[in-house]
Design a protein around this motif. Structure first.
Motif, PDB file in Angstrom:
ATOM      1  N   ASP A 121       0.824  -1.206   0.000  1.00 48.05           N
ATOM      2  CA  ASP A 121       0.000   0.000   0.000  1.00 48.05           C
ATOM      3  C   ASP A 121       0.864   1.264   0.000  1.00 48.05           C
ATOM      4  N   GLU A 122       0.205   2.392  -0.121  1.00 51.81           N
ATOM      5  CA  GLU A 122       0.917   3.660  -0.302  1.00 51.81           C
ATOM      6  C   GLU A 122       1.830   3.988   0.868  1.00 51.81           C
ATOM      7  N   SER A 123       1.363   3.736   2.076  1.00 57.54           N
ATOM      8  CA  SER A 123       2.184   4.051   3.251  1.00 57.54           C
ATOM      9  C   SER A 123       3.407   3.139   3.333  1.00 57.54           C
ATOM     10  N   GLU A 124       3.240   1.866   2.988  1.00 56.38           N
ATOM     11  CA  GLU A 124       4.370   0.939   2.969  1.00 56.38           C
ATOM     12  C   GLU A 124       5.398   1.348   1.912  1.00 56.38           C
ATOM     13  N   SER A 125       4.900   1.763   0.757  1.00 54.43           N
ATOM     14  CA  SER A 125       5.796   2.190  -0.311  1.00 54.43           C
ATOM     15  C   SER A 125       6.596   3.419   0.094  1.00 54.43           C
ATOM     16  N   ALA A 126       5.923   4.396   0.704  1.00 54.86           N
ATOM     17  CA  ALA A 126       6.600   5.609   1.147  1.00 54.86           C
ATOM     18  C   ALA A 126       7.661   5.282   2.199  1.00 54.86           C
ATOM     19  N   ALA A 127       7.314   4.388   3.120  1.00 53.30           N
ATOM     20  CA  ALA A 127       8.262   4.007   4.166  1.00 53.30           C
ATOM     21  C   ALA A 127       9.478   3.293   3.585  1.00 53.30           C
ATOM     22  N   LEU A 128       9.244   2.453   2.570  1.00 53.80           N
ATOM     23  CA  LEU A 128      10.359   1.749   1.935  1.00 53.80           C
ATOM     24  C   LEU A 128      11.289   2.723   1.229  1.00 53.80           C
ATOM     25  N   LEU A 129      10.730   3.657   0.471  1.00 50.45           N
ATOM     26  CA  LEU A 129      11.564   4.626  -0.235  1.00 50.45           C
ATOM     27  C   LEU A 129      12.355   5.482   0.753  1.00 50.45           C
ATOM     28  N   ASP A 130      11.720   5.876   1.851  1.00 47.90           N
ATOM     29  CA  ASP A 130      12.429   6.654   2.875  1.00 47.90           C
ATOM     30  C   ASP A 130      13.570   5.840   3.482  1.00 47.90           C
ATOM     31  N   LEU A 131      13.301   4.548   3.740  1.00 47.24           N
ATOM     32  CA  LEU A 131      14.324   3.679   4.317  1.00 47.24           C
ATOM     33  C   LEU A 131      15.524   3.553   3.377  1.00 47.24           C
ATOM     34  N   LEU A 132      15.247   3.368   2.106  1.00 52.87           N
ATOM     35  CA  LEU A 132      16.327   3.261   1.127  1.00 52.87           C
ATOM     36  C   LEU A 132      17.087   4.579   0.998  1.00 52.87           C
ATOM     37  N   GLY A 133      16.357   5.686   1.071  1.00 54.06           N
ATOM     38  CA  GLY A 133      16.993   6.987   0.998  1.00 54.06           C
ATOM     39  C   GLY A 133      17.953   7.240   2.143  1.00 54.06           C
ATOM     40  N   VAL A 134      17.655   6.661   3.297  1.00 53.54           N
ATOM     41  CA  VAL A 134      18.503   6.821   4.479  1.00 53.54           C
ATOM     42  C   VAL A 134      19.681   5.848   4.469  1.00 53.54           C
ATOM     43  N   LEU A 135      19.429   4.590   4.103  1.00 55.02           N
ATOM     44  CA  LEU A 135      20.434   3.545   4.280  1.00 55.02           C
ATOM     45  C   LEU A 135      21.398   3.369   3.117  1.00 55.02           C
ATOM     46  N   LEU A 136      20.949   3.580   1.891  1.00 47.21           N
ATOM     47  CA  LEU A 136      21.798   3.248   0.748  1.00 47.21           C
ATOM     48  C   LEU A 136      22.964   4.221   0.596  1.00 47.21           C
ATOM     49  N   PRO A 137      24.136   3.706   0.269  1.00 44.66           N
ATOM     50  CA  PRO A 137      25.277   4.591   0.015  1.00 44.66           C
ATOM     51  C   PRO A 137      25.056   5.431  -1.244  1.00 44.66           C
ATOM     52  N   THR A 138      25.668   6.595  -1.274  1.00 51.51           N
ATOM     53  CA  THR A 138      25.609   7.460  -2.454  1.00 51.51           C
ATOM     54  C   THR A 138      26.093   6.702  -3.695  1.00 51.51           C
ATOM     55  N   GLY A 139      25.371   6.889  -4.803  1.00 51.70           N
ATOM     56  CA  GLY A 139      25.733   6.220  -6.043  1.00 51.70           C
ATOM     57  C   GLY A 139      25.058   4.885  -6.241  1.00 51.70           C
ATOM     58  N   SER A 140      24.370   4.386  -5.212  1.00 50.72           N
ATOM     59  CA  SER A 140      23.629   3.131  -5.349  1.00 50.72           C
ATOM     60  C   SER A 140      22.500   3.300  -6.361  1.00 50.72           C
ATOM     61  N   GLN A 141      22.116   2.194  -6.999  1.00 52.15           N
ATOM     62  CA  GLN A 141      21.078   2.211  -8.012  1.00 52.15           C
ATOM     63  C   GLN A 141      19.804   1.557  -7.495  1.00 52.15           C
ATOM     64  N   ARG A 204       8.690   1.556 -15.723  1.00 49.86           N
ATOM     65  CA  ARG A 204      10.034   1.179 -15.293  1.00 49.86           C
ATOM     66  C   ARG A 204      10.781   2.425 -14.871  1.00 49.86           C
ATOM     67  N   CYS A 205      11.619   2.257 -13.875  1.00 48.04           N
ATOM     68  CA  CYS A 205      12.409   3.389 -13.391  1.00 48.04           C
ATOM     69  C   CYS A 205      13.791   2.891 -12.973  1.00 48.04           C
ATOM     70  N   VAL A 206      14.802   3.612 -13.416  1.00 49.37           N
ATOM     71  CA  VAL A 206      16.170   3.430 -12.931  1.00 49.37           C
ATOM     72  C   VAL A 206      16.577   4.742 -12.283  1.00 49.37           C
ATOM     73  N   ALA A 207      17.016   4.691 -11.038  1.00 50.95           N
ATOM     74  CA  ALA A 207      17.397   5.908 -10.331  1.00 50.95           C
ATOM     75  C   ALA A 207      18.677   5.679  -9.548  1.00 50.95           C
ATOM     76  N   GLN A 208      19.322   6.780  -9.206  1.00 53.88           N
ATOM     77  CA  GLN A 208      20.594   6.721  -8.485  1.00 53.88           C
ATOM     78  C   GLN A 208      20.495   7.527  -7.198  1.00 53.88           C
ATOM     79  N   LYS A 209      21.080   7.000  -6.132  1.00 53.04           N
ATOM     80  CA  LYS A 209      21.058   7.673  -4.835  1.00 53.04           C
ATOM     81  C   LYS A 209      21.956   8.909  -4.879  1.00 53.04           C
ATOM     82  N   ASN A 210      21.373  10.037  -4.488  1.00 52.36           N
ATOM     83  CA  ASN A 210      22.125  11.301  -4.471  1.00 52.36           C
ATOM     84  C   ASN A 210      23.139  11.335  -3.329  1.00 52.36           C
TER      85      ASN A 210
END
Length: 210
Positions: A121-141, A204-210
């Motif tokens: 659901d929408e709240s789970e998706s938002a939480a996942l994206l926030d988690l990835l935004g916090v944890l992933l190293p810069t340059g991750s795909q 489809r989306c390909v994105a890179q961590k800022n």
């Protein structure tokens, strides 16, 4: 549909080994393998029967593969041919410590999620994206593929008796960027996830961590 109901559906799906569910890699996995940069591993959300997980592992990648269905994880473990894959039964939002452990010693990783964002659901998706935004190293795909709103009216080979949230493609891209990523490639259309007589309308989306 509650989390328990969704989990029960997928447990039933994978416990029956659902005849017709493909074991070969998806079109999206074949696309992604050519787009992967110099990453030290892949985190997969919603690994299902492991079709794409094992494909990436066969090409030399270390993986953390997560799924909320215990039956799916047990099926993957029974079939896996690669010691480089760590299959974990977990909801995406509860996997913080598993992800942090996987990231130890890694410069950057890739996140792969096919037909996953529209299954939560929408709240789970938002939480996942926030988690990835916090944890992933810069340059991750990150690599996402999901059903979009126009797909709602199309026939489905595996039926309509489980949860799907059809996504607005532009809004999904905006949410990904708000979480701290830059979209480097995106497309929406048919022909990207065709299976037998079903030709899903997907984004489809390909994105890179800022």
């Amino acid at each position: 549909m509650s989390l328990t109901e969704k989990s029960n559906y997928w447990d039933s799906f994978y416990s029956s080994r659902k005849k017709g569910a493909p074991a070969y890699p998806s079109q999206f996995a074949a696309f992604v393998i050519n787009e992967l940069g110099d990453v030290d591993g892949i985190i997969e959300f919603g690994c299902g029967n492991g079709r794409d997980t094992e494909f990436f592992a066969a090409h030399g990648f270390e993986l953390l593969a997560l799924d909320a269905s215990v039956e799916a994880i047990e099926l993957c473990r029974s079939r896996s041919e690669h010691a480089s894959v760590h299959y974990v039964h977990s909801l995406a939002g509860a996997a913080r410590e598993e992800i942090k452990g996987f990231l130890v010693g890694k410069r950057k990783v890739a996140v792969y999620a096919r037909f996953f964002l529209h299954a939560i659901d929408e709240s789970e998706s938002a939480a996942l994206l926030d988690l990835l935004g916090v944890l992933l190293p810069t340059g991750s795909q990150v690599f996402f593929e999901y059903r979009t709103v126009d797909d709602a009216v199309q026939n489905k080979i595996f039926g309509t008796d489980h949860y799907r949230r059809y996504l607005e493609h532009a809004n999904t891209l905006a949410n990904i960027e708000r979480a701290g990523f830059s979209v480097v490639y995106q497309i929406e259309g048919h022909g990207l996830a065709k299976f037998r007589d079903e030709d899903a309308k997907v984004g489809r989306c390909v994105a890179q961590k800022n």
